[in-house]
Motif scaffolding. Structure first.
Motif, short mmCIF file in Angstrom:
data_model
loop_
_atom_site.label_atom_id
_atom_site.label_comp_id
_atom_site.label_asym_id
_atom_site.label_seq_id
_atom_site.Cartn_x
_atom_site.Cartn_y
_atom_site.Cartn_z
N ALA A 100 12.33 61.09 12.11
CA ALA A 100 11.67 60.77 13.37
C ALA A 100 10.98 59.41 13.33
CB ALA A 100 10.64 61.85 13.72
N ARG A 101 10.88 58.80 12.14
CA ARG A 101 10.10 57.57 12.00
C ARG A 101 10.93 56.37 11.56
NH1 ARG A 101 7.15 61.96 11.50
NH2 ARG A 101 4.90 61.96 11.96
N THR A 102 12.25 56.48 11.57
CA THR A 102 13.08 55.32 11.27
C THR A 102 14.19 55.21 12.29
OG1 THR A 102 14.47 54.21 9.62
CG2 THR A 102 14.57 56.60 9.66
N ALA A 103 14.50 53.96 12.67
CA ALA A 103 15.56 53.69 13.64
C ALA A 103 16.79 53.09 12.99
CB ALA A 103 15.04 52.76 14.74
N ILE A 134 8.51 43.78 14.33
CA ILE A 134 7.28 43.37 13.65
C ILE A 134 6.31 44.54 13.56
CG2 ILE A 134 5.36 41.73 13.66
CD1 ILE A 134 7.14 39.88 15.36
N ALA A 135 6.23 45.34 14.62
CA ALA A 135 5.34 46.51 14.62
C ALA A 135 5.72 47.47 13.49
CB ALA A 135 5.39 47.22 15.96
N ARG A 136 7.02 47.67 13.28
CA ARG A 136 7.45 48.56 12.19
C ARG A 136 7.10 47.97 10.84
NH1 ARG A 136 12.38 48.85 15.41
NH2 ARG A 136 12.30 50.71 16.69
N ALA A 137 7.22 46.65 10.71
CA ALA A 137 6.87 46.01 9.44
C ALA A 137 5.38 46.18 9.13
CB ALA A 137 7.22 44.52 9.49
N PHE A 138 4.54 46.23 10.18
CA PHE A 138 3.10 46.37 10.01
C PHE A 138 2.64 47.83 10.07
CE2 PHE A 138 2.98 41.86 10.82
CZ PHE A 138 1.85 41.43 10.15
N LEU A 139 3.57 48.74 10.37
CA LEU A 139 3.23 50.16 10.50
C LEU A 139 2.19 50.39 11.59
CD1 LEU A 139 3.05 51.15 6.70
CD2 LEU A 139 5.04 51.14 8.20
N VAL A 140 2.36 49.70 12.73
CA VAL A 140 1.46 49.89 13.87
C VAL A 140 2.31 50.13 15.10
CG1 VAL A 140 -0.34 48.43 12.89
CG2 VAL A 140 1.35 47.42 14.43
N ALA A 155 -2.17 62.80 -1.22
CA ALA A 155 -3.52 62.25 -1.04
C ALA A 155 -3.52 60.97 -0.19
CB ALA A 155 -4.14 61.96 -2.41
N LEU A 156 -2.34 60.50 0.21
CA LEU A 156 -2.22 59.23 0.93
C LEU A 156 -2.20 59.45 2.44
CD1 LEU A 156 0.49 57.52 -1.32
CD2 LEU A 156 -1.98 57.20 -1.40
N ASP A 157 -2.70 58.47 3.16
CA ASP A 157 -2.69 58.50 4.63
C ASP A 157 -1.63 57.53 5.13
OD1 ASP A 157 -3.24 58.81 7.28
OD2 ASP A 157 -5.10 57.66 7.28
N LEU A 158 -0.38 58.01 5.13
CA LEU A 158 0.75 57.16 5.53
C LEU A 158 1.68 57.91 6.48
CD1 LEU A 158 1.69 55.41 2.14
CD2 LEU A 158 0.90 54.27 4.23
N ASP A 159 1.11 58.67 7.39
CA ASP A 159 1.94 59.53 8.23
C ASP A 159 2.95 58.75 9.06
OD1 ASP A 159 2.47 62.24 9.46
OD2 ASP A 159 1.92 61.10 11.26
N ARG A 160 2.63 57.51 9.45
CA ARG A 160 3.54 56.73 10.30
C ARG A 160 4.70 56.12 9.51
NH1 ARG A 160 1.95 55.61 15.30
NH2 ARG A 160 3.42 53.88 15.36
N TYR A 161 4.64 56.16 8.19
CA TYR A 161 5.60 55.47 7.34
C TYR A 161 6.72 56.43 6.94
CZ TYR A 161 7.00 52.23 3.56
OH TYR A 161 7.67 51.37 2.74
N HIS A 162 7.94 56.12 7.30
CA HIS A 162 9.04 57.07 7.07
C HIS A 162 9.29 57.30 5.58
CE1 HIS A 162 11.28 53.31 6.54
NE2 HIS A 162 12.26 53.99 6.01
#
Length: 410
Positions: free
Chosen positions: A391-394, A144-150, A356-363
């Protein structure tokens, strides 16, 4: 027969967890009791089924065992002594749904009932979706955390707070009145969509797709469409899920490797699902009340019309994303629009929008950057972006695809 494997038990868990929790919540009105008892039941299954074999009705076995565990818990807890008689009555009556005699309901499915009741206005919108994913879909906190990007810790705290709010505010687990349903609809649709998203591209594990979650999301969307047939956003969501799921046979090769949209054999797409999805999109257009899911379905319909990636009407896709950004201005929507812009105006134009986007946590943010940088010949930067995506996907299928793309650059 004997010899049930852990994988088979895991499949039963995925298929029946939501049904069992919903039945126990309806019977006992206690979310923690229901979830804990179902977990107990599956723990017993793990211990017994490998030797005893799969029972004739795994779903019934799980619900019955969980109900017994719930009653045992109630009996052990002095603070719940007042519920003892009610629990015993329900147990003796064999009423697995736990509904009161003569209860009126407008929701024809226990799981849909639980979705609506979890989407109570007293809970924050994100908490409603997260809690329902946990209870109905059986997703782990990490998924669920991955789905919410948190971060996972953030999601764990959110779930604890949501349960505490339900307990402290004495929020009832009941079927909403018909007049309340529209106000709950946004969160309910988000739940169904995120269940499908997790199934369409699993957050972890060795497979790209989890068929059970895709099927469950589509089933729930169909039930919603039957329940509220004049709500265009429900029809839009169902169309979107069908059009996305139609591509499933072409999304992986014989080895389970991910095949991106541009390289898929479109002859493998499910034309029956495409026809149904496109018919729903046309029905939405006639209703004349556009919303985010309808626009996303329209985008998917444009892709499904193209026999090759080269014949895709990318300008129409960009125009639809422009509309989507007006009604749902999210960074992820902007990322997808940037991909379409790159097809119309070139990779440099797309990259400028992505950066220009702030999506660093999103693979996928880093994967898109890597692809655009590679097309621009900026190889070291593209390699670094692929490393960031890895580094951001399992998910093993996604990781394999990203490694192959990175190796091609090197």
């Amino acid at each position: 027969m004997p010899g049930v494997t852990d994988a088979e038990i895991a499949r039963v868990f995925r298929a029946e967890h939501g049904r069992a929790v919903a039945a126990l919540v309806r019977a006992f009105g206690d979310i923690d009791l229901a979830e804990e008892s179902v977990q107990d039941a599956f723990a017993v299954a793990v211990a017994r089924w490998p030797a005893d074999g799969l029972p004739p009705s795994p779903a019934g076995w799980i619900v019955t065992t969980a109900r017994r565990r719930a009653i045992d818990r109630i009996r052990r807890e002095k603070a719940r002594a007042g519920k003892h008689a009610e629990a015993a009555r329900l147990h003796e009556s064999g009423n697995t749904a736990g509904a009161a005699d003569g209860e009126e309901t407008v929701v024809p499915d226990d799981r849909l009932r639980l979705i609506f009741t979890c989407c109570h206005p007293a809970l924050a919108p994100a908490a409603r979706v997260a809690l329902t994913l946990r209870l109905l879909g059986g997703l782990t906190t990490a998924e669920i955390a991955r789905a919410f990007l948190v971060p996972e810790t953030t999601m764990a705290q959110r779930l604890v707070r949501a349960k505490g709010k339900i307990r402290d505010a004495r929020i009832p687990y009941r079927v909403p009145d018909p007049g309340e349903l529209p106000a709950r609809l946004g969160s309910v649709l988000a739940v169904v969509y995120l269940v499908f998203t997790e199934g369409h591209t699993a957050a972890g594990g060795g497979r790209l797709v989890r068929d059970d979650l895709c099927a469950e999301a589509i089933r729930l969307a169909r039930l919603l469409a039957e329940l509220m047939p004049d709500e265009p956003e429900i029809l839009g969501l169902l169309a979107l899920l069908l059009l996305a799921d139609a591509r499933r046979p072409a999304r992986t090769n014989a080895d389970g490797d991910l095949v991106p949209l541009a390289e898929q054999d479109r002859r493998l797409w499910d034309r029956d699902r495409i026809a149904e999805g496109q018919a729903l999109v046309r029905r939405c257009l006639r209703l004349g009340r556009p919303g985010p899911y309808q626009i996303q379905a329209a985008i998917a319909a444009v892709h499904s019309d193209a026999l090759t990636v080269e014949t895709t009407d990318w300008r129409q896709v960009v125009a639809l994303y422009d509309q989507l950004l007006v009604v749902a201005p999210t960074p992820v929507t902007a990322l997808h629009r940037a991909v379409a812009v790159a097809e119309v105006d070139g990779p440099a134009a797309g990259l400028a929008l992505v950066d220009a986007l702030d999506l660093d946590r999103y693979h996928l943010f880093h994967a898109v950057r890597a692809d655009l940088l590679g097309r621009l010949g900026r190889i070291p930067e593209a390699v670094a972006a692929y490393d960031a995506a890895l580094a951001r996907t399992a998910n093993a299928a996604e990781r394999g695809f990203l490694r192959r793309r990175r190796a091609e650059l090197s």
